[in-house]
Motif scaffolding. Structure first.
Motif, PDB file in Angstrom:
ATOM      1  N   SER A 115     -25.893 -46.986   2.818  1.00 35.42           N
ATOM      2  CA  SER A 115     -27.180 -46.677   2.186  1.00 35.42           C
ATOM      3  C   SER A 115     -27.761 -47.944   1.542  1.00 35.42           C
ATOM      4  N   THR A 158     -34.078 -45.546  16.684  1.00 33.49           N
ATOM      5  CA  THR A 158     -34.926 -46.042  15.601  1.00 33.49           C
ATOM      6  C   THR A 158     -35.812 -47.132  16.184  1.00 33.49           C
ATOM      7  N   GLU A 159     -37.082 -47.100  15.792  1.00 32.93           N
ATOM      8  CA  GLU A 159     -37.994 -48.105  16.328  1.00 32.93           C
ATOM      9  C   GLU A 159     -37.686 -49.442  15.689  1.00 32.93           C
ATOM     10  N   ARG A 160     -37.600 -50.472  16.518  1.00 31.65           N
ATOM     11  CA  ARG A 160     -37.177 -51.767  16.019  1.00 31.65           C
ATOM     12  C   ARG A 160     -38.142 -52.320  14.981  1.00 31.65           C
ATOM     13  N   ARG A 161     -37.558 -53.022  14.016  1.00 33.26           N
ATOM     14  CA  ARG A 161     -38.324 -53.713  12.967  1.00 33.26           C
ATOM     15  C   ARG A 161     -39.183 -52.789  12.118  1.00 33.26           C
ATOM     16  N   THR A 162     -38.807 -51.500  12.062  1.00 32.12           N
ATOM     17  CA  THR A 162     -39.474 -50.615  11.118  1.00 32.12           C
ATOM     18  C   THR A 162     -38.489 -50.336   9.997  1.00 32.12           C
ATOM     19  N   ALA A 163     -39.018 -49.851   8.877  1.00 30.74           N
ATOM     20  CA  ALA A 163     -38.143 -49.587   7.727  1.00 30.74           C
ATOM     21  C   ALA A 163     -37.150 -48.483   8.080  1.00 30.74           C
ATOM     22  N   LEU A 164     -35.904 -48.703   7.692  1.00 32.44           N
ATOM     23  CA  LEU A 164     -34.883 -47.681   7.882  1.00 32.44           C
ATOM     24  C   LEU A 164     -34.989 -46.696   6.725  1.00 32.44           C
ATOM     25  N   GLY A 165     -34.525 -45.469   6.963  1.00 32.27           N
ATOM     26  CA  GLY A 165     -34.445 -44.545   5.849  1.00 32.27           C
ATOM     27  C   GLY A 165     -33.476 -45.102   4.841  1.00 32.27           C
ATOM     28  N   SER A 166     -33.705 -44.888   3.562  1.00 34.85           N
ATOM     29  CA  SER A 166     -32.697 -45.356   2.625  1.00 34.85           C
ATOM     30  C   SER A 166     -32.606 -44.371   1.482  1.00 34.85           C
ATOM     31  N   ILE A 167     -31.462 -44.370   0.824  1.00 33.60           N
ATOM     32  CA  ILE A 167     -31.250 -43.481  -0.302  1.00 33.60           C
ATOM     33  C   ILE A 167     -31.489 -44.309  -1.550  1.00 33.60           C
ATOM     34  N   PRO A 168     -32.499 -43.987  -2.333  1.00 27.36           N
ATOM     35  CA  PRO A 168     -32.787 -44.815  -3.509  1.00 27.36           C
ATOM     36  C   PRO A 168     -31.675 -44.675  -4.542  1.00 27.36           C
ATOM     37  N   ALA A 177     -29.131 -50.356   4.289  1.00 30.77           N
ATOM     38  CA  ALA A 177     -30.492 -50.022   4.711  1.00 30.77           C
ATOM     39  C   ALA A 177     -31.510 -50.573   3.720  1.00 30.77           C
ATOM     40  N   GLN A 178     -31.222 -50.454   2.420  1.00 28.62           N
ATOM     41  CA  GLN A 178     -32.147 -51.004   1.421  1.00 28.62           C
ATOM     42  C   GLN A 178     -32.321 -52.509   1.610  1.00 28.62           C
ATOM     43  N   ALA A 196     -25.934 -53.024  16.177  1.00 29.67           N
ATOM     44  CA  ALA A 196     -27.004 -52.062  15.911  1.00 29.67           C
ATOM     45  C   ALA A 196     -27.987 -52.647  14.898  1.00 29.67           C
ATOM     46  N   CYS A 214     -30.012 -43.706   7.481  1.00 31.43           N
ATOM     47  CA  CYS A 214     -29.865 -45.095   7.043  1.00 31.43           C
ATOM     48  C   CYS A 214     -29.458 -46.045   8.143  1.00 31.43           C
ATOM     49  N   ILE A 215     -28.762 -45.512   9.155  1.00 28.09           N
ATOM     50  CA  ILE A 215     -28.158 -46.449  10.096  1.00 28.09           C
ATOM     51  C   ILE A 215     -29.076 -46.685  11.280  1.00 28.09           C
ATOM     52  N   PRO A 216     -29.236 -47.959  11.635  1.00 33.33           N
ATOM     53  CA  PRO A 216     -30.048 -48.256  12.809  1.00 33.33           C
ATOM     54  C   PRO A 216     -29.386 -47.690  14.053  1.00 33.33           C
ATOM     55  N   TYR A 217     -30.145 -47.132  14.936  1.00 34.64           N
ATOM     56  CA  TYR A 217     -29.633 -46.449  16.111  1.00 34.64           C
ATOM     57  C   TYR A 217     -30.346 -47.035  17.324  1.00 34.64           C
ATOM     58  N   THR A 262     -22.998 -45.720  18.691  1.00 39.69           N
ATOM     59  CA  THR A 262     -24.123 -45.007  18.099  1.00 39.69           C
ATOM     60  C   THR A 262     -23.630 -43.628  17.664  1.00 39.69           C
ATOM     61  N   GLU A 300     -29.998 -55.350  16.744  1.00 37.89           N
ATOM     62  CA  GLU A 300     -31.026 -54.757  17.601  1.00 37.89           C
ATOM     63  C   GLU A 300     -32.234 -54.368  16.769  1.00 37.89           C
ATOM     64  N   HIS A 301     -31.959 -53.903  15.553  1.00 38.94           N
ATOM     65  CA  HIS A 301     -33.058 -53.416  14.724  1.00 38.94           C
ATOM     66  C   HIS A 301     -33.931 -54.541  14.175  1.00 38.94           C
ATOM     67  N   MET A 341     -36.738 -57.395   5.997  1.00 38.88           N
ATOM     68  CA  MET A 341     -37.867 -57.304   6.937  1.00 38.88           C
ATOM     69  C   MET A 341     -39.192 -57.478   6.208  1.00 38.88           C
ATOM     70  N   ASN A 351     -34.259 -53.395   4.828  1.00 40.50           N
ATOM     71  CA  ASN A 351     -35.683 -53.141   4.624  1.00 40.50           C
ATOM     72  C   ASN A 351     -36.317 -54.262   3.805  1.00 40.50           C
TER      73      ASN A 351
END
Lengths: 332, 336
Positions: free
Chosen positions: A194, B268-278, A197-198, A222, B261-264, A266, A225-226, A204, A201
């Protein structure tokens, strides 16, 4: 989001490696004569302004050694590295640091535990004698906000922070003197998912707002790739494939790249485990295989792969170093 | 579906408390789980969620200060709670064995690995040196190590990380256990080696008909090898179900957040923000009634302060702990 091609076409690459090689002399035992370890072997590539170039490969493939050379922490044994067209030998240590900054894997060991956040983030400003004390303080506050650290933490010590916050401090420190390039060495592999991911983000977003160039070393494909625009694949010191992220993941050319991609897990319970990649050990880097270094583990190895080393071939899809692509067109 | 005989391990209402200067740290709260012969249970969660403590409690390897409470910890019909330490050590390494993340710290650096493998067999089976060596050689070959005879004479530092982890697996198998608990067995390994080691675990599990409990933070691994999944957060199991149920229909907001949260690659669309848990994990010190996830949850309301720990069922075999009904949770899938 735009593809790599949409990034302003650069005239001069911000960073260029030209046949970069790094040898280490390694003693295997107390009385043995030292052997040369080719940690990075004849690697050439260019990094363009604003792109994210990922470097992937297994441990021992030379990716960290390459990063240390790009940071000016280790001179190449041969070959040259150029910053915006200028050879690195002619650029002073402090100027290199002003252009290229690192962020390391472990935010627990890369921050001085006796310094406050303000001191850690402000140190590069002090070293480079940027601004007055007041200006520095303002810059520290600004940069902390940018990376999402609450202002009251300016007097906190690293041990009062979580892993994610520490990594934000490491990023803030790297960005303090406004470098053009940031080299990340496994920046999220010590973090929980978690938090990863922060941080991804944040990276980026920072790249977009500050127009940074990233060199992103990772074993997590993974993640690569992102966030990457292009991917460089290394094996035993050689650059074996380089290309746009989309092309690499959809149509890998080097058998090693294929193998790496197959081992991405995946989160799809319908798939089960992928077929075992290969048996056999990672070869001894001190006695690398003859010919193509990958041939003992290569599922597509041909007879001459063990005898002669393939030549790197560069075309519109990037670079590949494999006999399958030597001497013939590969419009498959 | 599964008979009593196939339930190798049954844990009911397990809690682990650790006294700390500021009070009591509730590392594990009211955990129920069972491990079935030939199946894999994955315990998933982030650092500090209590997954390793749960395993250590089962293996009776908790740090000295920790206090354990449970209504049942049964292994193959024996209640482990009532055993003396001596009786317990006859079971650990024998009927159940553990594989740790870092093989370098779990192997003794000053003994050849052969001695370390053989000792287990000699101690638990009362076998002679030769018999133990044959077993060790057989298992080393079985875990894919070429020339096992030579390897047995080597010391841990002479081996690569992947080899050491294979040796840990062979070590766990020395006495043909009914249960293996593997704590992050591939986290320190390269991706290609990780795939090999996971294959090996899966194959051996089938061959020796063992129950496997896999502890990991890696949802990719979990999806590919687990039969059942328990998602832990702040000491509690917040959701449990089959692998298919958890990934196709994650229900607890934490599970949904974790998967997001995990890129797939490819999804998941590349270079977009991933979901995250604040936010960050709450402190586990002191009594905390109510849902521990509420300070990070987009759906938190007043009643989450003291509710949220009652188990609700989604469908057969799939349950979660949250005050909200399934429909509500599904209606607001975290946007990606």
């Amino acid at each position: 989001m735009s593809e790599a091609s949409a990034i302003a076409s650069p005239t001069v690459p911000v960073l260029e490696c030209d046949r970069v090689t790094r040898l280490f002399r390694v003693k295997r035992g107390l009385f043995e004569t030292p052997v040369a370890l080719r940690a990075v072997d004849d690697v050439s590539f260019a990094v363009h302004g604003g792109e994210v170039l990922a470097i992937v490969g297994e441990s021992g493939c030379g990716k960290t050694t390459l990063a240390r050379m790009l940071l000016g922490l280790l001179p190449p044994s041969s070959g040259s590295i150029r910053f915006a067209g200028r050879p690195m030998e002619g650029v002073g240590r402090s100027e290199i640091a002003a252009r290229v900054q690192p962020v390391f894997q472990d935010p627990y060991s890369s921050l001085n535990p006796r310094k406050t956040l303000g001191q850690i983030v402000g140190l590069p400003l002090a070293v480079h004698r940027i601004g007055t004390e007041d200006e520095r303080r303002a810059r520290i506050a600004e940069i902390m906000e940018l990376v999402g650290l609450p202002p009251h933490l300016v007097h906190a010590y690293p041990n009062q922070l979580s892993g994610g916050q520490r990594q934000r401090v490491a990023i803030a420190r790297a960005l303090a003197i406004q470098p053009a390039i940031v080299v990340f060495d496994e920046p999220t592999s010590a973090l929980d998912v978690s938090v990863q991911a922060q941080i991804l983000n944040l990276l980026m977003e920072l790249r977009r707002t500050l127009e940074l160039t990233y060199i992103f070393i990772s074993h997590d494909l993974a993640v690569v790739e992102h966030i990457a625009d292009r991917v460089a694949v290394m094996y035993l010191g050689r650059l074996v494939e380089l290309g746009d992220t989309g092309r690499i993941f959809e149509d890998p050319r080097h058998p090693y790249t294929e193998t790496l991609l197959r081992s991405i897990l995946t989160p799809d319970p319908a798939l089960g485990l992928p077929p075992g990649p290969f048996d056999g050990e990672f070869p001894d880097p001190l006695a690398p295989p003859s010919g193509c270094r990958f041939h003992p583990r290569c599922p597509k190895a041909m007879e001459h792969c063990g005898a002669t080393a393939p030549e790197a071939r560069t075309d519109s899809s990037g670079l590949v170093e494999c006999h399958l692509y030597n001497g013939k067109s590969h419009d498959r | 579906m599964t008979s009593e005989r196939d339930t190798i391990l049954r844990v009911r209402d397990l809690s682990v408390d650790i006294p700390v200067p500021s009070g009591t740290l509730h590392a594990v709260r009211n955990v129920d789980l069972s491990a079935i012969r030939g199946r894999t249970l994955a315990i998933v969660g982030e650092s500090g969620c209590g997954k390793t403590m749960t395993a250590l409690a089962v293996m009776r390897l908790l740090p000295g200060r920790a206090r354990l409470r449970a209504r049942e910890i049964g292994l193959e019909g024996t209640d482990l709670r009532s055993l003396s330490d001596k009786a317990f050590s006859a079971i650990r390494g024998n009927r159940m064995a553990m594989i740790f993340q870092d093989p370098m710290t779990s192997l003794n650096p000053v003994y050849p690995i052969g001695d370390q493998l053989e000792e287990i067999h000699i101690r638990h089976r009362g076998s002679g040196r030769r018999e133990a060596r044959e077993r060790a050689e057989y298992l080393l070959a079985r875990v894919g190590i070429v020339n096992p005879g030579t390897r047995l004479r080597q010391f841990p530092h002479q081996l690569s990380g992947g080899l050491r982890q294979r040796i840990m697996i062979a070590m766990a198998l020395m006495c043909d256990p009914a249960l293996i608990v593997a704590d992050e067995p591939t986290t320190a390994l390269d991706v290609t080696v990780q795939a090999q080691v996971l294959h090996l675990l899966k194959d051996l599990q089938a061959e020796f008909d063992m129950a496997l409990i896999l502890i990991t933070h890696d949802l990719g691994i979990v999806a590919r090898i687990a039969d059942r999944i328990a998602v832990m957060y702040a000491g509690r199991i917040v959701e449990t179900g089959s692998s298919r149920q958890i990934f196709a229909a994650p229900t607890h907001p934490y599970t949904q957040g974790l998967i997001d949260c995990i890129p797939y690659p490819g999804k998941t669309e590349r270079r977009t923000a991933l979901g995250s848990i604040p936010g960050i994990v709450p402190s586990l010190v002191g009594d905390a009634p109510g849902c521990m996830f509420r300070n990070r949850c987009a759906m938190a309301e007043e009643r989450c302060r003291d509710g949220g720990n009652v188990e609700r069922s989604v469908e057969d075999g799939h349950s979660y702990r949250c005050v909200h009904p399934v429909e509500r949770l599904r209606g607001t899938m975290v946007p990606s």
